[in-house]
Design a protein around this motif. Sequence first.
Motif, PDB file in Angstrom:
ATOM      1  N   GLU A  88      -0.827   6.047  19.230  1.00  0.00           N
ATOM      2  CA  GLU A  88      -2.191   5.522  19.196  1.00  0.00           C
ATOM      3  C   GLU A  88      -3.034   6.251  18.149  1.00  0.00           C
ATOM      4  N   VAL A  89      -3.925   5.509  17.516  1.00  0.00           N
ATOM      5  CA  VAL A  89      -4.841   6.058  16.510  1.00  0.00           C
ATOM      6  C   VAL A  89      -6.179   5.337  16.669  1.00  0.00           C
ATOM      7  N   SER A  90      -7.280   6.089  16.583  1.00  0.00           N
ATOM      8  CA  SER A  90      -8.627   5.495  16.631  1.00  0.00           C
ATOM      9  C   SER A  90      -9.185   5.427  15.219  1.00  0.00           C
ATOM     10  N   ILE A  91      -9.729   4.272  14.849  1.00  0.00           N
ATOM     11  CA  ILE A  91     -10.193   4.085  13.475  1.00  0.00           C
ATOM     12  C   ILE A  91     -11.477   3.260  13.419  1.00  0.00           C
ATOM     13  N   SER A  92     -12.045   3.194  12.232  1.00  0.00           N
ATOM     14  CA  SER A  92     -13.042   2.182  11.889  1.00  0.00           C
ATOM     15  C   SER A  92     -12.526   1.499  10.629  1.00  0.00           C
ATOM     16  N   ALA A  93     -12.061   0.268  10.767  1.00  0.00           N
ATOM     17  CA  ALA A  93     -11.525  -0.460   9.608  1.00  0.00           C
ATOM     18  C   ALA A  93     -12.612  -0.701   8.570  1.00  0.00           C
ATOM     19  N   LYS A  94     -13.861  -0.757   9.028  1.00  0.00           N
ATOM     20  CA  LYS A  94     -14.973  -1.037   8.111  1.00  0.00           C
ATOM     21  C   LYS A  94     -15.293   0.163   7.233  1.00  0.00           C
ATOM     22  N   THR A  95     -15.350   1.369   7.849  1.00  0.00           N
ATOM     23  CA  THR A  95     -15.733   2.568   7.094  1.00  0.00           C
ATOM     24  C   THR A  95     -14.526   3.342   6.568  1.00  0.00           C
ATOM     25  N   GLY A  96     -13.349   3.089   7.152  1.00  0.00           N
ATOM     26  CA  GLY A  96     -12.149   3.824   6.727  1.00  0.00           C
ATOM     27  C   GLY A  96     -11.863   5.048   7.569  1.00  0.00           C
ATOM     28  N   MET A  97     -12.749   5.347   8.532  1.00  0.00           N
ATOM     29  CA  MET A  97     -12.560   6.505   9.401  1.00  0.00           C
ATOM     30  C   MET A  97     -11.235   6.386  10.170  1.00  0.00           C
ATOM     31  N   GLY A  98     -10.387   7.407  10.104  1.00  0.00           N
ATOM     32  CA  GLY A  98      -9.122   7.424  10.836  1.00  0.00           C
ATOM     33  C   GLY A  98      -7.977   6.705  10.145  1.00  0.00           C
ATOM     34  N   CYS A  99      -8.244   6.033   9.006  1.00  0.00           N
ATOM     35  CA  CYS A  99      -7.186   5.257   8.339  1.00  0.00           C
ATOM     36  C   CYS A  99      -6.107   6.151   7.736  1.00  0.00           C
ATOM     37  N   GLU A 100      -6.513   7.338   7.266  1.00  0.00           N
ATOM     38  CA  GLU A 100      -5.534   8.279   6.707  1.00  0.00           C
ATOM     39  C   GLU A 100      -4.571   8.738   7.799  1.00  0.00           C
ATOM     40  N   GLN A 101      -5.127   9.010   8.979  1.00  0.00           N
ATOM     41  CA  GLN A 101      -4.282   9.418  10.112  1.00  0.00           C
ATOM     42  C   GLN A 101      -3.333   8.281  10.511  1.00  0.00           C
ATOM     43  N   LEU A 102      -3.826   7.039  10.416  1.00  0.00           N
ATOM     44  CA  LEU A 102      -2.984   5.880  10.742  1.00  0.00           C
ATOM     45  C   LEU A 102      -1.786   5.806   9.796  1.00  0.00           C
ATOM     46  N   LEU A 103      -2.027   5.988   8.506  1.00  0.00           N
ATOM     47  CA  LEU A 103      -0.924   5.949   7.528  1.00  0.00           C
ATOM     48  C   LEU A 103       0.046   7.109   7.745  1.00  0.00           C
ATOM     49  N   GLU A 104      -0.487   8.271   8.127  1.00  0.00           N
ATOM     50  CA  GLU A 104       0.386   9.418   8.422  1.00  0.00           C
ATOM     51  C   GLU A 104       1.291   9.124   9.615  1.00  0.00           C
ATOM     52  N   THR A 105       0.727   8.425  10.625  1.00  0.00           N
ATOM     53  CA  THR A 105       1.521   8.053  11.812  1.00  0.00           C
ATOM     54  C   THR A 105       2.614   7.067  11.433  1.00  0.00           C
ATOM     55  N   VAL A 106       2.273   6.097  10.572  1.00  0.00           N
ATOM     56  CA  VAL A 106       3.272   5.136  10.079  1.00  0.00           C
ATOM     57  C   VAL A 106       4.402   5.889   9.379  1.00  0.00           C
ATOM     58  N   THR A 151       0.863  -1.194   0.000  1.00  0.00           N
ATOM     59  CA  THR A 151       0.000   0.000   0.000  1.00  0.00           C
ATOM     60  C   THR A 151       0.894   1.237   0.000  1.00  0.00           C
ATOM     61  N   GLN A 152       0.281   2.372  -0.296  1.00  0.00           N
ATOM     62  CA  GLN A 152       1.053   3.626  -0.384  1.00  0.00           C
ATOM     63  C   GLN A 152       0.776   4.522   0.809  1.00  0.00           C
ATOM     64  N   LEU A 153       1.836   5.170   1.262  1.00  0.00           N
ATOM     65  CA  LEU A 153       1.715   6.189   2.305  1.00  0.00           C
ATOM     66  C   LEU A 153       1.282   7.501   1.648  1.00  0.00           C
ATOM     67  N   PRO A 154       0.833   8.484   2.439  1.00  0.00           N
ATOM     68  CA  PRO A 154       0.394   9.767   1.857  1.00  0.00           C
ATOM     69  C   PRO A 154       1.420  10.415   0.932  1.00  0.00           C
ATOM     70  N   SER A 155       2.736  10.200   1.204  1.00  0.00           N
ATOM     71  CA  SER A 155       3.777  10.813   0.377  1.00  0.00           C
ATOM     72  C   SER A 155       3.977  10.073  -0.941  1.00  0.00           C
ATOM     73  N   GLY A 156       3.373   8.886  -1.074  1.00  0.00           N
ATOM     74  CA  GLY A 156       3.553   8.091  -2.280  1.00  0.00           C
ATOM     75  C   GLY A 156       4.516   6.935  -2.105  1.00  0.00           C
ATOM     76  N   SER A 157       5.229   6.884  -0.962  1.00  0.00           N
ATOM     77  CA  SER A 157       6.152   5.772  -0.700  1.00  0.00           C
ATOM     78  C   SER A 157       5.364   4.486  -0.473  1.00  0.00           C
ATOM     79  N   GLU A 158       5.995   3.346  -0.830  1.00  0.00           N
ATOM     80  CA  GLU A 158       5.319   2.064  -0.691  1.00  0.00           C
ATOM     81  C   GLU A 158       5.759   1.345   0.585  1.00  0.00           C
TER      82      GLU A 158
END
Length: 418
Positions: A338-356, A242-249
């Motif tokens: 820590e990051v709060s998300i909903s894996a089903k709806t995608g809520m918070g997933c962008e923030q999770l990738l930013e943290t990674v 998968t890709q991070l927000p910057s485009g890195s894999e």
Amino acid sequence: MIEHKEVIERFILVAAQKKQFEEKEAWESLEELKELVKTAGGEVIMEMLQRVDRINPGYYIGTGKVEEIRELITMHEATGVVFDDELSPIQMRNLAEALQVKVMDRTMIILDIFASRARSKEGKLQVEMAQLKYQSSRLIGFGTMLSRQAGGIGSRGPGEKKLELDKRHLRTRMEILEKELAEVEKHRQLIRDRRQKNSTPVVAIVGYTNAGKSTLLNKLSGSDVYVQNQLFATLDPTTRATQLPSGSEILLTDTVGFIRKLPHHLIKAFYSTLEEAKYADIILHVMDISSPHILTHQQIVYETLERLQIIGVPIISVYNKIDQFDGIYPKDEKADYEVSISAKTGMGCEQLLETVEQILYASMKPFEIEIPYSEGHIVRYCHEYGERLEEEYTNTGTHIKGFMPQDKIYKIEPWILS
């Protein structure tokens, strides 16, 4: 035309709880055993808990309770009894003789589920190895058990024929499996070495079984890994890019779920599967915040990571299912982020990738260089090890800005601009 109706096995669940331990935890464990039996295809008709001063070495529970269970078996037409701990060979034999029905323990149920879920060659080899190790110490007295099993839950995997082999044949089979698993591990190590050479960061997804790990993998990578609301839906490790927000894999690896009282046979047999987390750059610890047992789940995940000697890897606590729960839940004090998300709806997933991304680049050094056209191999080096590169061609050479791991920066130092 004769219609063959599938007979669903009906079980009574039994646990012995030492008086010095919390009764609440014992009921939690029994409830989980109920889910395991349902996942294996059985029906639970009753759950029983006996408080004891010590575990009975001959029968696990008191002899009076054994008589009570015998009556309940007849009354409810139960086809078997499942005990919430691993029984010793003597306990299993004595209980089978006393109850005259199929007797199983928690380990047998987990091994049975694993046997039905394994898809890859490695998964099947590991399941068979774990089952043979478990059964090799229980050959005496298993003949009576087999005559009552007649297939069904607990008999999947190596099968009745292998159980009837003597210990010498079992050892021979285990030696063959060990060699095959060693070959599989060599192949896995080659893949790891290739990833390391390509400098592609690996992020391992771990957590308690049914916490939403595979759903998160699908959401982040756009894949369609098998997802089901049941224990151990995923057994074989799955890796997706998968890709991070910057485009890195990056590479995301989904691992088998952890569970309380994980049989020691499985810890060793599935070490190579679970050790994907050991070689990861980051661990995502996924938790189901709607579960009333989240605190226990956290503890078991960290105990399992410790048993696997996974230390020093940055951990992000991923609080899943925030769309289904708005109450207070216990925080993971051992995590680094820590990051709060909903894996089903995608809520918070962008923030999770930013943290990674934030963690990965924290260990990288920004650089700006100008490389003469005669030094084309340095440009290739930057493409191989650099991240977030900006490239421009000038009259004097190739101008590159980006990030590079600190242990790789030495090779480009002669061309770094002050």
